[in-house]
Scaffold this motif. Structure first.
Motif, PDB file in Angstrom:
ATOM      1  N   ASP A  33       0.830  -1.212   0.000  1.00 20.65           N
ATOM      2  CA  ASP A  33       0.000   0.000   0.000  1.00 20.65           C
ATOM      3  C   ASP A  33       0.861   1.256   0.000  1.00 20.65           C
ATOM      4  N   ALA A  34       1.914   1.231   0.817  1.00 20.75           N
ATOM      5  CA  ALA A  34       2.799   2.390   0.888  1.00 20.75           C
ATOM      6  C   ALA A  34       3.492   2.640  -0.454  1.00 20.75           C
ATOM      7  N   PHE A  35       3.972   1.582  -1.092  1.00 22.22           N
ATOM      8  CA  PHE A  35       4.608   1.739  -2.401  1.00 22.22           C
ATOM      9  C   PHE A  35       3.627   2.318  -3.426  1.00 22.22           C
ATOM     10  N   LEU A  36       2.378   1.860  -3.390  1.00 27.15           N
ATOM     11  CA  LEU A  36       1.411   2.304  -4.393  1.00 27.15           C
ATOM     12  C   LEU A  36       0.994   3.756  -4.214  1.00 27.15           C
ATOM     13  N   ILE A  37       1.257   4.331  -3.048  1.00 30.54           N
ATOM     14  CA  ILE A  37       1.017   5.770  -2.873  1.00 30.54           C
ATOM     15  C   ILE A  37       1.880   6.549  -3.863  1.00 30.54           C
ATOM     16  N   TRP A  38       3.093   6.028  -4.111  1.00 28.96           N
ATOM     17  CA  TRP A  38       4.029   6.684  -5.041  1.00 28.96           C
ATOM     18  C   TRP A  38       4.128   5.918  -6.358  1.00 28.96           C
ATOM     19  N   GLN A  39       3.033   5.308  -6.803  1.00 28.56           N
ATOM     20  CA  GLN A  39       3.092   4.490  -8.011  1.00 28.56           C
ATOM     21  C   GLN A  39       3.438   5.298  -9.255  1.00 28.56           C
ATOM     22  N   ASP A  40       3.053   6.575  -9.285  1.00 30.70           N
ATOM     23  CA  ASP A  40       3.383   7.406 -10.445  1.00 30.70           C
ATOM     24  C   ASP A  40       4.826   7.887 -10.425  1.00 30.70           C
ATOM     25  N   HIS A  41       5.556   7.534  -9.356  1.00 27.52           N
ATOM     26  CA  HIS A  41       6.959   7.925  -9.245  1.00 27.52           C
ATOM     27  C   HIS A  41       7.873   6.709  -9.411  1.00 27.52           C
ATOM     28  N   GLY A  42       7.352   5.653 -10.012  1.00 27.23           N
ATOM     29  CA  GLY A  42       8.172   4.489 -10.315  1.00 27.23           C
ATOM     30  C   GLY A  42       8.126   3.365  -9.305  1.00 27.23           C
ATOM     31  N   TYR A  43       7.173   3.421  -8.376  1.00 27.14           N
ATOM     32  CA  TYR A  43       7.119   2.395  -7.331  1.00 27.14           C
ATOM     33  C   TYR A  43       5.986   1.389  -7.526  1.00 27.14           C
ATOM     34  N   PHE A  44       5.295   1.451  -8.667  1.00 27.49           N
ATOM     35  CA  PHE A  44       4.183   0.535  -8.898  1.00 27.49           C
ATOM     36  C   PHE A  44       4.663  -0.918  -8.905  1.00 27.49           C
ATOM     37  N   GLU A  45       5.801  -1.169  -9.530  1.00 27.05           N
ATOM     38  CA  GLU A  45       6.318  -2.536  -9.606  1.00 27.05           C
ATOM     39  C   GLU A  45       6.625  -3.096  -8.230  1.00 27.05           C
ATOM     40  N   TYR A  46       7.126  -2.238  -7.318  1.00 26.72           N
ATOM     41  CA  TYR A  46       7.423  -2.700  -5.960  1.00 26.72           C
ATOM     42  C   TYR A  46       6.140  -3.064  -5.219  1.00 26.72           C
ATOM     43  N   ILE A  93     -11.951   0.636  -5.803  1.00 26.83           N
ATOM     44  CA  ILE A  93     -10.741  -0.119  -5.464  1.00 26.83           C
ATOM     45  C   ILE A  93     -10.559  -0.237  -3.959  1.00 26.83           C
ATOM     46  N   MET A  94     -10.657   0.887  -3.260  1.00 23.76           N
ATOM     47  CA  MET A  94     -10.359   0.882  -1.832  1.00 23.76           C
ATOM     48  C   MET A  94     -11.464   0.230  -1.001  1.00 23.76           C
ATOM     49  N   SER A  95     -12.722   0.416  -1.392  1.00 24.62           N
ATOM     50  CA  SER A  95     -13.812  -0.204  -0.624  1.00 24.62           C
ATOM     51  C   SER A  95     -13.752  -1.728  -0.732  1.00 24.62           C
ATOM     52  N   THR A  96     -13.536  -2.243  -1.937  1.00 24.12           N
ATOM     53  CA  THR A  96     -13.442  -3.698  -2.097  1.00 24.12           C
ATOM     54  C   THR A  96     -12.154  -4.237  -1.468  1.00 24.12           C
ATOM     55  N   TYR A  97     -11.089  -3.450  -1.521  1.00 25.36           N
ATOM     56  CA  TYR A  97      -9.811  -3.894  -0.946  1.00 25.36           C
ATOM     57  C   TYR A  97      -9.903  -4.019   0.573  1.00 25.36           C
ATOM     58  N   ILE A 153     -11.592  -8.343  -7.559  1.00 25.49           N
ATOM     59  CA  ILE A 153     -12.332  -7.217  -8.134  1.00 25.49           C
ATOM     60  C   ILE A 153     -11.542  -5.923  -7.965  1.00 25.49           C
ATOM     61  N   SER A 154     -10.962  -5.722  -6.782  1.00 22.16           N
ATOM     62  CA  SER A 154     -10.179  -4.519  -6.509  1.00 22.16           C
ATOM     63  C   SER A 154      -8.977  -4.420  -7.448  1.00 22.16           C
ATOM     64  N   ASP A 155      -8.229  -5.517  -7.569  1.00 22.71           N
ATOM     65  CA  ASP A 155      -7.020  -5.487  -8.394  1.00 22.71           C
ATOM     66  C   ASP A 155      -7.342  -5.420  -9.881  1.00 22.71           C
ATOM     67  N   LEU A 156      -8.442  -6.048 -10.278  1.00 15.50           N
ATOM     68  CA  LEU A 156      -8.845  -5.949 -11.684  1.00 15.50           C
ATOM     69  C   LEU A 156      -9.218  -4.510 -12.029  1.00 15.50           C
ATOM     70  N   THR A 157      -9.850  -3.824 -11.102  1.00  9.17           N
ATOM     71  CA  THR A 157     -10.193  -2.415 -11.324  1.00  9.17           C
ATOM     72  C   THR A 157      -8.931  -1.566 -11.460  1.00  9.17           C
ATOM     73  N   ILE A 158      -7.939  -1.846 -10.607  1.00  2.00           N
ATOM     74  CA  ILE A 158      -6.657  -1.141 -10.725  1.00  2.00           C
ATOM     75  C   ILE A 158      -6.059  -1.349 -12.116  1.00  2.00           C
ATOM     76  N   ALA A 159      -6.037  -2.606 -12.559  1.00  2.00           N
ATOM     77  CA  ALA A 159      -5.417  -2.933 -13.846  1.00  2.00           C
ATOM     78  C   ALA A 159      -6.162  -2.292 -15.011  1.00  2.00           C
ATOM     79  N   LEU A 160      -7.485  -2.367 -14.986  1.00  2.00           N
ATOM     80  CA  LEU A 160      -8.269  -1.758 -16.064  1.00  2.00           C
ATOM     81  C   LEU A 160      -8.044  -0.251 -16.111  1.00  2.00           C
TER      82      LEU A 160
END
Length: 240
Positions: free
Chosen positions: A82-95, A209-213, A188-195
């Motif tokens: 979750d912490a990494f995904l806060i900065w996903q637009d800064h290159g941390y999505f893969e982590y 995403i967050m409610s289902t997660y 469902i949450s992760d599929l929404t992220i991917a789409l």
């Protein structure tokens, strides 16, 4: 077998901090365009509360029930993801992807390989293949493989969570229902992220995403309370 009513009465009070932390996240609704350690803390706080929920049953409980311990460790990796995904637009999505991949491996191990439920696995496998086919045109570079591996792992976790579902008869247990429901909501949450990231903008994606997660993580944590097998049974199952 413990009835759902008994579970609500006994476990409900222990979930109050989680429910409050979830409300705080949605009330504050900090902008995702301005990531900070404060927003990371607010996002991770409900998962921290699920740590406390499991710890409230005692260290001895976790040590005596490997399934519960694996779910606890999975929640730890989830918080890091979750912490990494806060900065996903800064290159941390893969982590973040890696942390949640480990989470799904831990959850699948907690759910176990009995019963095998091959038909359930086949259905989930076909559906996961269709989901990957939907995502594939929007994938490029390393994501072509990373997303494929992640889809396989979360699908495997979903299979193991749903394999034990018994809605009727003497074998019915609410823990399997909680695990299966939690896995489905996680997918469902992760599929929404991917789409939303690779295909097209999903309306109200963050709320969905967050409610289902959060609901998924709560149900999976609840599934550990009436743990599937104590330590000796777990060792025997591994030996077999």
């Amino acid at each position: 077998m413990v009835s759902p009513v008994t579970v609500v009465k006994s476990e409900g009070p222990k979930l109050v901090p989680f429910l409050k932390a979830t409300c705080v996240y949605f009330v504050l609704w900090l902008p995702s365009s301005s990531p900070s350690w404060v927003s990371a803390l607010i996002k991770c706080l409900p998962i921290f509360c699920l740590w406390l929920f499991l710890l409230a049953h005692g260290i001895r409980f976790l040590l005596a029930h490997p399934s519960a311990s694996l779910i606890f460790v999975g929640l730890v990796f989830s918080a890091v993801g979750d912490a990494f995904l806060i900065w996903q637009d800064h290159g941390y999505f893969e982590y973040g992807l890696l942390m949640f991949a480990v989470t799904h491996i831990l959850y699948a191990s907690a759910f176990g390989m009995r019963p095998l439920a091959l038909r359930t696995g086949l259905v989930i496998g076909v559906l996961s293949g269709l989901c990957y086919a939907l995502l594939y045109p929007g994938l490029s570079g390393a994501f072509t493989y990373l997303v494929g591996i992640y889809v396989a792992l979360i699908s495997f976790m979903g299979w193991r969570a749903m394999a034990g579902l018994r809605l009727v008869g003497a074998a019915w247990r609410w823990t399997e229902l909680a695990a299966g429901g939690g896995a489905l909501l996680f997918i469902i949450s992760d599929l929404t992220i991917a789409l939303n990231k690779f295909c097209f903008p999903v309306p109200y994606s963050r709320a969905l995403i967050m409610s289902t997660y959060y609901a998924a993580q709560m149900l999976i944590a609840l599934s550990a309370v009436e743990s599937r097998e104590p330590l000796e049974d777990y060792r025997l199952s591994k030996a077999n």
